[in-house]
Design an enzyme around this catalytic site. Structure first.
Site, short mmCIF file in Angstrom:
data_model
loop_
_atom_site.label_atom_id
_atom_site.label_comp_id
_atom_site.label_asym_id
_atom_site.label_seq_id
_atom_site.Cartn_x
_atom_site.Cartn_y
_atom_site.Cartn_z
NE ARG A 40 42.50 60.35 42.65
CZ ARG A 40 42.82 61.50 42.10
NH1 ARG A 40 43.51 61.54 40.99
NH2 ARG A 40 42.45 62.63 42.64
CE LYS A 206 43.74 81.79 42.29
NZ LYS A 206 43.41 81.30 40.95
N GLY A 367 41.27 67.40 48.39
CA GLY A 367 42.39 68.28 48.08
C GLY A 367 43.51 68.24 49.11
N GLY A 390 37.96 69.29 42.88
CA GLY A 390 36.96 70.18 42.27
C GLY A 390 35.54 69.66 42.44
P1 AMP Z 1 43.63 75.25 47.63
O1 AMP Z 1 43.92 74.37 46.46
O2 AMP Z 1 42.84 76.46 47.29
O3 AMP Z 1 43.10 74.50 48.82
O4 AMP Z 1 45.04 75.86 48.05
C1 AMP Z 1 46.07 75.09 48.55
C2 AMP Z 1 47.33 75.88 48.46
O5 AMP Z 1 47.19 77.08 49.20
C3 AMP Z 1 48.53 75.17 49.03
O6 AMP Z 1 49.42 74.86 48.01
C4 AMP Z 1 49.13 76.17 50.02
O7 AMP Z 1 50.52 76.29 49.92
C5 AMP Z 1 48.48 77.46 49.60
N1 AMP Z 1 48.43 78.41 50.72
C6 AMP Z 1 47.90 78.23 51.92
N2 AMP Z 1 48.12 79.30 52.71
C7 AMP Z 1 48.81 80.19 51.99
C8 AMP Z 1 49.36 81.49 52.24
N3 AMP Z 1 49.22 82.05 53.43
N4 AMP Z 1 50.01 82.10 51.24
C9 AMP Z 1 50.15 81.51 50.04
N5 AMP Z 1 49.67 80.30 49.73
C10 AMP Z 1 49.01 79.63 50.69
#
Ligand code: AMP
Length: 410
Positions: A40, A206, A367, A390
């Site tokens: 950064r 999510k 991210g 975010g």
């Molecule tokens: P995000 O911040 O929403 O992009 O989520 C990233 C996180 O999603 C990472 O830490 C991954 O380990 C988790 N992730 C990705 N695929 C899966 C899965 N199939 N089950 C549980 N966690 C997951």
């Protein structure tokens, strides 16, 4: 409307307040705070060098961590000033206040082309409250304001929004730094009318975090590829079995609405056809995974959890990606932090790089996808990696970010 940038400004002898994103990972080692990753800081160099060349008196403001309005010594920006001094090869003064007499005096000592970093702006609760009086105190340091902290632009705080309003109301200019400008160009202009085929790859934990992005991009994309835990909520919507996979049962209707919209608009919407599954195990309150293998079936067995996309899905996704002319990727395909479940994410990363070398524009929406590309040493092989998490998502949803809205139009 396009925003004013540092390139449009006459800055010789002017006091220039720059909001930067120096929220770096930092930890104590042998009684000293050590910065683990200076990405950064490095990312602000083009803007800082341009400001030095233009002869501005440069005042930097930033936050570090979440001190919640209190002076927390471990979250001081002093080590950042030391690091920046080394990186830029020029002394960066540090002031242990960001407003008040000491800060005013430090600003008054600046000569043209000199740099000063002010202490963590979040030591004051007024920062996150976007307090007008505090914004005025920050604005008193400057003639011109620049925002180069895209990662903080989705927050209406004093150093991102309030200070810009005060300077604008005084008739002063507020502009985007070079880093901020690149974010606006790639996440905004480039995706406004993308070259087709436009392929959007979304993953991560999510559906709820990304459903608004999906909804907006369904208006523009030719294909949407869904991986990560998000995919299991879509599987549920399709009436498939998801076993012990991470899902959001209360988002099934939302997922169904997205599937319907895709059909209506003729957007190809693909979810994994096979998965890597593993058995979740809990021993003494500690979770781990055992018995991982390919599950070559749309349905996931009752006692298993989907942890990555499978080899057939990797082929399917990679082939679509390689045909793309514009790619937007946000979110890993599986629990990529665990090497056993990282192949889906790294294969997608390789396919994105391959498409890029054949002429596609690849935009990585911040991210964990950025982390995965860097881990695979592929960061330099994509067109653009966003520095926001975010902020990138909110921008991709089509929201106007307060830190961007506050800047002057061209
Ligand atoms: P995000 O911040 O929403 O992009 O989520 C990233 C996180 O999603 C990472 O830490 C991954 O380990 C988790 N992730 C990705 N695929 C899966 C899965 N199939 N089950 C549980 N966690 C997951």
């Amino acid at each position: 409307m396009a925003k004013l940038t540092i390139n449009d400004l006459e800055l010789h002898g002017k006091r220039l307040l720059i909001r930067v994103d120096y929220n770096v990972p930092i930890e104590e080692q042998g009684g000293k705070m050590v910065i683990n990753d200076d990405t950064r800081i490095q990312a602000t160099l083009p803007t800082l060098k341009a400001a030095i060349d233009k002869g501005a008196k440069i005042i930097l403001t930033a936050h570090l961590g979440r001190p919640k309005g209190k002076r927390e010594p471990s979250l001081s920006l002093r080590p950042v000033a030391e690091k920046l001094t080394k990186i830029i090869g020029k002394n960066v003064e540090f002031c242990d206040q960001c407003v008040g007499d000491t800060a005013t005096e430090a600003v008054s000592k600046l000569e043209n082309g000199e740099l000063l970093l002010l202490e963590n702006v979040r030591y004051h609760a007024e920062e996150e409250a976007n307090d007008l009086d505090f914004s005025k105190q920050l604005a008193a340091h400057a003639d011109v304001y620049l925002n180069d902290a895209f990662g903080a632009a989705h927050r209406a705080h004093a150093s991102t929004a309030g200070v810009a309003s005060v300077i604008t109301s005084r008739g002063g200019q507020c502009a985007a730094g070079l880093l901020m400008n690149r974010e606006l160009q790639f996440l905004g202009e480039e995706l406004e009318s993308p070259q087709e085929p436009f392929v959007v790859i979304l993953g991560g934990a999510k559906v709820s975090d990304k459903i608004k992005v999906i909804d907006r991009l369904l208006e523009k994309a030719d294909t949407i590829l869904i991986g990560g835990a998000m995919a299991y909520t879509f599987k549920l919507a399709k009436g498939l079995n998801v076993g012990k996979s991470l899902v959001e049962r209360d988002k099934v209707t939302v997922a169904q609405a997205a599937l319907d919209k895709a059909k209506e608009r003729n957007v190809q919407f693909l979810i994994p056809t096979d998965n890597i599954v593993a058995k979740p195990i809990e021993i003494d309150g500690k979770f781990s995974f055992g018995d991982h293998h390919v599950n070559d079936n749309q349905n996931i067995p009752d006692d298993m959890e989907g942890v990555d996309i499978g080899p057939k899905s990797i082929d399917l996704f990679s082939n679509v990606i390689k045909e793309a002319k514009t790619i937007l990727w946000n979110g890993p395909m599986g629990i990529f932090e665990d090497q056993r479940f990282s192949e889906g994410t790294f294969s997608v990363a390789r396919a994105v790089c391959e498409a890029t070398s054949s002429g596609a524009k690849s935009i990585i929406g911040g991210g964990d996808s950025v982390k995965a590309l860097n881990k695979a040493d592929l960061g330099s092989q994509v067109t653009f990696m966003s520095t926001g998490g975010g902020a990138s998502l909110e921008f991709l949803e089509g929201k106007e970010l307060p830190g961007v809205a506050a800047l002057s139009d061209k």
